[in-house]
Write an enzyme that holds these catalytic residues in place. Structure first.
Site, PDB file in Angstrom:
ATOM      1  N   GLN A 156       1.922  -5.460  -3.528  1.00  0.00           N
ATOM      2  CA  GLN A 156       2.599  -6.342  -1.527  1.00  0.00           C
ATOM      3  C   GLN A 156       3.899  -5.839  -1.208  1.00  0.00           C
ATOM      4  O   GLN A 156       4.562  -4.512  -2.292  1.00  0.00           O
ATOM      5  CB  GLN A 156       2.187  -7.844  -1.300  1.00  0.00           C
ATOM      6  CG  GLN A 156       1.049  -8.204  -0.814  1.00  0.00           C
ATOM      7  CD  GLN A 156       1.169  -8.907  -2.407  1.00  0.00           C
ATOM      8  OE1 GLN A 156       1.803  -9.139  -3.071  1.00  0.00           O
ATOM      9  NE2 GLN A 156      -0.729  -8.571  -2.906  1.00  0.00           N
TER      10      GLN A 156
ATOM     11  N   GLY B 135     -11.237  -3.000   1.851  1.00  0.00           N
ATOM     12  CA  GLY B 135     -11.583  -1.848   2.558  1.00  0.00           C
ATOM     13  C   GLY B 135     -10.741  -1.907   3.767  1.00  0.00           C
ATOM     14  O   GLY B 135     -11.430  -1.135   5.095  1.00  0.00           O
TER      15      GLY B 135
ATOM     16  N   ASP C 125       1.110  -1.052   0.076  1.00  0.00           N
ATOM     17  CA  ASP C 125      -0.076  -0.265  -0.192  1.00  0.00           C
ATOM     18  C   ASP C 125       1.282   1.894  -0.255  1.00  0.00           C
ATOM     19  O   ASP C 125       0.350   1.923   0.537  1.00  0.00           O
ATOM     20  CB  ASP C 125      -0.927  -0.022   1.692  1.00  0.00           C
ATOM     21  CG  ASP C 125      -1.913  -1.422   1.188  1.00  0.00           C
ATOM     22  OD1 ASP C 125      -2.176  -1.920   0.266  1.00  0.00           O
ATOM     23  OD2 ASP C 125      -2.358  -1.902   2.744  1.00  0.00           O
TER      24      ASP C 125
ATOM     25  N   LYS D  56       3.104  10.192  -0.634  1.00  0.00           N
ATOM     26  CA  LYS D  56       1.943  10.572   0.152  1.00  0.00           C
ATOM     27  C   LYS D  56       2.564  12.076   1.824  1.00  0.00           C
ATOM     28  O   LYS D  56       3.341  11.697   1.784  1.00  0.00           O
ATOM     29  CB  LYS D  56       1.471   9.639   0.931  1.00  0.00           C
ATOM     30  CG  LYS D  56       0.554   8.135  -0.166  1.00  0.00           C
ATOM     31  CD  LYS D  56      -0.660   7.619   1.309  1.00  0.00           C
ATOM     32  CE  LYS D  56      -1.391   8.196  -0.090  1.00  0.00           C
ATOM     33  NZ  LYS D  56      -2.454   6.822   1.285  1.00  0.00           N
TER      34      LYS D  56
ATOM     35  N   ASN E 243      -4.888 -10.179  -4.015  1.00  0.00           N
ATOM     36  CA  ASN E 243      -4.907  -9.456  -3.011  1.00  0.00           C
ATOM     37  C   ASN E 243      -4.820  -8.556  -3.103  1.00  0.00           C
ATOM     38  O   ASN E 243      -4.609  -7.489  -2.232  1.00  0.00           O
ATOM     39  CB  ASN E 243      -3.998 -10.449  -2.352  1.00  0.00           C
ATOM     40  CG  ASN E 243      -2.497 -11.059  -2.433  1.00  0.00           C
ATOM     41  OD1 ASN E 243      -2.645 -10.576  -3.899  1.00  0.00           O
ATOM     42  ND2 ASN E 243      -1.563 -11.744  -1.893  1.00  0.00           N
ATOM     43  N   ALA E 244      -3.590  -7.513  -3.981  1.00  0.00           N
ATOM     44  CA  ALA E 244      -3.095  -6.192  -4.690  1.00  0.00           C
ATOM     45  C   ALA E 244      -4.241  -5.687  -4.546  1.00  0.00           C
ATOM     46  O   ALA E 244      -5.216  -6.182  -4.948  1.00  0.00           O
ATOM     47  CB  ALA E 244      -2.207  -6.941  -5.412  1.00  0.00           C
ATOM     48  N   GLY E 245      -4.359  -4.248  -4.409  1.00  0.00           N
ATOM     49  CA  GLY E 245      -5.526  -3.310  -5.048  1.00  0.00           C
ATOM     50  C   GLY E 245      -4.308  -2.000  -5.033  1.00  0.00           C
ATOM     51  O   GLY E 245      -4.157  -1.432  -4.195  1.00  0.00           O
ATOM     52  N   HIS E 246      -4.521  -1.632  -6.934  1.00  0.00           N
ATOM     53  CA  HIS E 246      -3.603  -0.806  -6.912  1.00  0.00           C
ATOM     54  C   HIS E 246      -4.637   0.241  -8.003  1.00  0.00           C
ATOM     55  O   HIS E 246      -5.230   0.551  -8.393  1.00  0.00           O
ATOM     56  CB  HIS E 246      -2.715  -1.277  -8.450  1.00  0.00           C
ATOM     57  CG  HIS E 246      -0.911  -2.400  -7.818  1.00  0.00           C
ATOM     58  ND1 HIS E 246      -0.394  -3.199  -8.497  1.00  0.00           N
ATOM     59  CD2 HIS E 246      -1.076  -2.189  -6.340  1.00  0.00           C
ATOM     60  CE1 HIS E 246       0.421  -3.769  -7.642  1.00  0.00           C
ATOM     61  NE2 HIS E 246       0.160  -3.764  -6.117  1.00  0.00           N
ATOM     62  N   THR E 247      -4.833   1.960  -7.136  1.00  0.00           N
ATOM     63  CA  THR E 247      -5.611   3.111  -7.460  1.00  0.00           C
ATOM     64  C   THR E 247      -4.410   3.929  -7.911  1.00  0.00           C
ATOM     65  O   THR E 247      -3.883   3.660  -7.812  1.00  0.00           O
ATOM     66  CB  THR E 247      -5.705   2.688  -5.827  1.00  0.00           C
ATOM     67  OG1 THR E 247      -5.705   2.345  -4.527  1.00  0.00           O
ATOM     68  CG2 THR E 247      -6.657   4.265  -5.687  1.00  0.00           C
TER      69      THR E 247
ATOM     70  N   LYS F 296       2.729   2.268  -5.146  1.00  0.00           N
ATOM     71  CA  LYS F 296       2.602   0.944  -6.504  1.00  0.00           C
ATOM     72  C   LYS F 296       1.827   1.914  -7.707  1.00  0.00           C
ATOM     73  O   LYS F 296       2.361   1.758  -8.528  1.00  0.00           O
ATOM     74  CB  LYS F 296       3.467  -0.065  -6.098  1.00  0.00           C
ATOM     75  CG  LYS F 296       4.051  -0.006  -5.266  1.00  0.00           C
ATOM     76  CD  LYS F 296       4.571  -1.529  -4.827  1.00  0.00           C
ATOM     77  CE  LYS F 296       2.893  -2.618  -4.645  1.00  0.00           C
ATOM     78  NZ  LYS F 296       3.055  -2.340  -3.184  1.00  0.00           N
TER      79      LYS F 296
ATOM     80  N   THR G  38      -6.186 -11.613   3.191  1.00  0.00           N
ATOM     81  CA  THR G  38      -7.121 -10.717   2.168  1.00  0.00           C
ATOM     82  C   THR G  38      -8.537 -12.064   1.984  1.00  0.00           C
ATOM     83  O   THR G  38      -9.674 -11.024   1.700  1.00  0.00           O
ATOM     84  CB  THR G  38      -6.679 -10.834   0.672  1.00  0.00           C
ATOM     85  OG1 THR G  38      -6.398 -11.673   0.241  1.00  0.00           O
ATOM     86  CG2 THR G  38      -5.478  -9.162   1.050  1.00  0.00           C
TER      87      THR G  38
ATOM     88  N   THR H 126       2.221 -12.635   3.072  1.00  0.00           N
ATOM     89  CA  THR H 126       2.554 -13.063   1.886  1.00  0.00           C
ATOM     90  C   THR H 126       2.730 -14.409   1.071  1.00  0.00           C
ATOM     91  O   THR H 126       3.896 -14.771   2.265  1.00  0.00           O
ATOM     92  CB  THR H 126       1.877 -11.822   0.662  1.00  0.00           C
ATOM     93  OG1 THR H 126       0.460 -12.831  -0.416  1.00  0.00           O
ATOM     94  CG2 THR H 126       2.895 -11.958  -0.328  1.00  0.00           C
TER      95      THR H 126
ATOM     96  N   GLY I  26       0.471  13.893  -4.239  1.00  0.00           N
ATOM     97  CA  GLY I  26      -1.032  14.397  -4.080  1.00  0.00           C
ATOM     98  C   GLY I  26      -1.230  12.597  -5.265  1.00  0.00           C
ATOM     99  O   GLY I  26      -0.409  12.319  -6.379  1.00  0.00           O
TER     100      GLY I  26
HETATM  101  P1  IMP Z   1      -2.730 -12.471   1.557  1.00  0.00           P
HETATM  102  O1  IMP Z   1      -1.301 -12.519   1.188  1.00  0.00           O
HETATM  103  O2  IMP Z   1      -4.013 -12.581   1.193  1.00  0.00           O
HETATM  104  O3  IMP Z   1      -2.668 -14.046   2.769  1.00  0.00           O
HETATM  105  O4  IMP Z   1      -2.548 -12.188   2.800  1.00  0.00           O
HETATM  106  C1  IMP Z   1      -1.063 -11.794   3.825  1.00  0.00           C
HETATM  107  C2  IMP Z   1      -0.700 -10.908   4.498  1.00  0.00           C
HETATM  108  O5  IMP Z   1      -0.560  -9.646   3.894  1.00  0.00           O
HETATM  109  C3  IMP Z   1      -1.854  -9.557   5.220  1.00  0.00           C
HETATM  110  O6  IMP Z   1      -1.727  -9.297   6.570  1.00  0.00           O
HETATM  111  C4  IMP Z   1      -2.727  -9.025   4.430  1.00  0.00           C
HETATM  112  O7  IMP Z   1      -2.833  -8.047   4.835  1.00  0.00           O
HETATM  113  C5  IMP Z   1      -1.290  -8.530   3.629  1.00  0.00           C
HETATM  114  N1  IMP Z   1      -1.384  -8.493   2.145  1.00  0.00           N
HETATM  115  C6  IMP Z   1      -1.735  -8.766   0.763  1.00  0.00           C
HETATM  116  N2  IMP Z   1      -1.585  -7.915   0.156  1.00  0.00           N
HETATM  117  C7  IMP Z   1      -1.717  -6.956   0.252  1.00  0.00           C
HETATM  118  C8  IMP Z   1      -1.044  -5.746  -0.226  1.00  0.00           C
HETATM  119  O8  IMP Z   1      -1.412  -5.563  -1.407  1.00  0.00           O
HETATM  120  N3  IMP Z   1      -0.658  -4.625   0.124  1.00  0.00           N
HETATM  121  C9  IMP Z   1      -1.186  -4.969   1.854  1.00  0.00           C
HETATM  122  N4  IMP Z   1      -0.824  -5.767   2.397  1.00  0.00           N
HETATM  123  C10 IMP Z   1      -1.391  -6.861   1.872  1.00  0.00           C
END
Ligand code: IMP
Length: 429
Positions: free
Chosen positions: A225, A303, A13, A332, A38-42, A16, A130, A240, A416
């Site tokens: 991540q 969220g 977070d 940031k 599991n990633a979320g790139h805004t 990236k 996640t 992860t 920003g």
């Molecule tokens: P998993 O990747 O869903 O197995 O989660 C394992 C750990 O990595 C947890 O603490 C998640 O919150 C964290 N995590 C996984 N993907 C991200 C990401 O893209 N950003 C921040 N934390 C992440």
């Protein structure tokens, strides 16, 4: 040839998505090499906010090839709905914009059930995943029980593999996790239909990537991540399930190490973490709350509110070393406006002894106490700064302190979320 790996230098977070999106204007190919949705790139473009979880951040540029490489675990239903959502908003109009490796692993319904089931059983000791099935899918890859993207195009062998694997999965689902069993034939039919929908994208991406590299293209490897979530080098077991570090850009995409030229780490001007695990510089009081609100620190994927704290240069230098960072992109910075003084961890104390590294034992890491340096903050808003000299003196000092403490140049400062709110000090390509 010109190649750049972008990795997160903290716990993910770091911003990236924005950095990759910005630098992509200079690239020909963007490659994701590990992780999954599991990633979320805004990404923020022209006032529009787009969050991608699986598709590389270069997708907003019509003439760039995006590759989901072999090192990922791919949830096909997420990929299909992400594609549809982008199309609906006028992006990703050509199938040729995205290639998916036939060697990437597939996230199956049982992976998600097992991920949730384990976390429930762990109770207080949970990882805080996640819940997307990432860990169980990587486990199956290592135990040679995985389904690969290419299998989705081979009905007979897909059926064989799913039936073989699901005996064991259903045993776990029913007996250990007390959930209803899955019907293997329904899973086969569902995944064959995904295969049909994804067929135009599936390829041996190692061959495609190699020809881009040979042809002198600009290739950007997009990490997901952050380094402290790396399965080997992170804060195990609160990590992860993949290698997040830059070295995995090679194995995760099928290029040799001699192909990698530069590696930039994305560093947030303060620190955040989602999920469980020790976090030495965490601010649990009103200042942490202020950072969370000002920085909009809520997980792009789940969220969840992110835990917030001061910048930690022990974490930063761990990342510098493990990734071989040649540049830092600092994000940031605008969020720190109005907070003074600022504290920065410059080392730890472990049981009364000064240390400057991250202990491998999670219990020791849980006991470290940061040693802080206080620096002056600034009150001026930064969001309209477009050159380094536009920044107020104390903000410039903050950037230079990071360079001094890490020995790595800050190549970009982000003030920003929008593309234009960026001060690019060195060009990557
Ligand atoms: P998993 O990747 O869903 O197995 O989660 C394992 C750990 O990595 C947890 O603490 C998640 O919150 C964290 N995590 C996984 N993907 C991200 C990401 O893209 N950003 C921040 N934390 C992440």
């Amino acid at each position: 040839m010109s190649t750049l790996v972008i990795v997160g230098a903290q716990w993910g977070d770091e911003g990236k998505g924005k950095i990759v999106d910005l630098l992509t204007s200079r690239a020909d190919v963007v490659v994701r090499f590990q992780g999954g949705n599991n990633a979320g790139h805004t990404l923020k473009v022209g006032g529009e906010q787009i969050i991608v979880h699986l598709i590389p951040s270069g997708i907003l540029y019509p003439n760039i090839t995006n590759i989901i490489a072999n090192g990922l675990v791919v949830d096909p239903s997420v990929l299909i709905s992400e594609k549809a959502a982008l199309r609906e908003r006028g992006h990703f109009q050509k199938d040729s914009q995205l290639l998916v490796s036939d060697r990437a692993q597939v996230i199956m319904p049982y992976h998600k059930i097992i991920d949730h089931g384990r976390e429930d059983l762990l109770g207080k000791a949970k990882i805080g995943t996640t819940g997307r099935g990432i860990g169980p899918a990587y486990e199956d890859k290592a135990s040679r029980m995985g389904i690969r993207v290419g299998d989705l195009l081979r009905p007979a062998s897909l059926r064989d593999r799913i039936y073989n694997v699901m005996d064991e999965k259903n045993f776990l689902i029913e007996r250990r996790f007390k959930r209803p069993k899955l019907n293997p034939e329904e899973v086969v039919q569902e995944y064959l239909s995904y295969g049909e929908q994804l067929a135009p994208h599936i390829a041996d991406t190692t061959i495609v990537l190699q020809s881009f590299v040979r042809g002198g293209s600009h290739v950007l490897f997009e990490g997901a991540q952050g380094t402290l979530l790396d399965i080997d080098h992170g804060t195990y077991p609160f990590v992860t399930s993949s290698n997040v570090v830059a070295g995995n850009a090679c194995a995760g995409s099928g290029v040799g190490p001699n192909v990698i030229e530069k590696c930039w780490g994305v560093v947030k001007a303060y620190t955040t973490r989602v999920g469980e695990g020790a976090f030495p510089t965490e601010l649990t009081g009103s200042l942490g709350e202020e950072l969370r609100e000002k920085g909009g620190e809520y997980g792009a994927t789940t969220g969840r509110p992110r835990r917030c704290g001061w910048l930690d240069t022990v974490v930063l230098n761990h990342s510098v070393r493990l990734n071989g960072l040649t540049g830092i992109t600092l994000t940031k910075m605008d969020v720190l406006t109005g907070i003074s003084p600022l504290s920065v961890a410059i080392g730890y104390e472990l049981d009364g002894k000064p240390i400057d590294y991250i202990p491998s034992d999670i219990n020791e890491f849980g006991r470290v106490k940061p040693r802080y340096r206080e620096v002056k903050g600034w009150d001026e808003p930064l969001s309209d700064c477009r050159s380094f000299d536009d920044l107020p003196k104390n903000a410039r000092d903050y950037v230079e302190m990071i360079e001094h403490m890490s020995g790595v140049p800050v190549t970009l400062v982000s003030v920003g979320p929008a593309r234009e709110q960026s001060i690019l000090r060195k060009t990557p390509f």
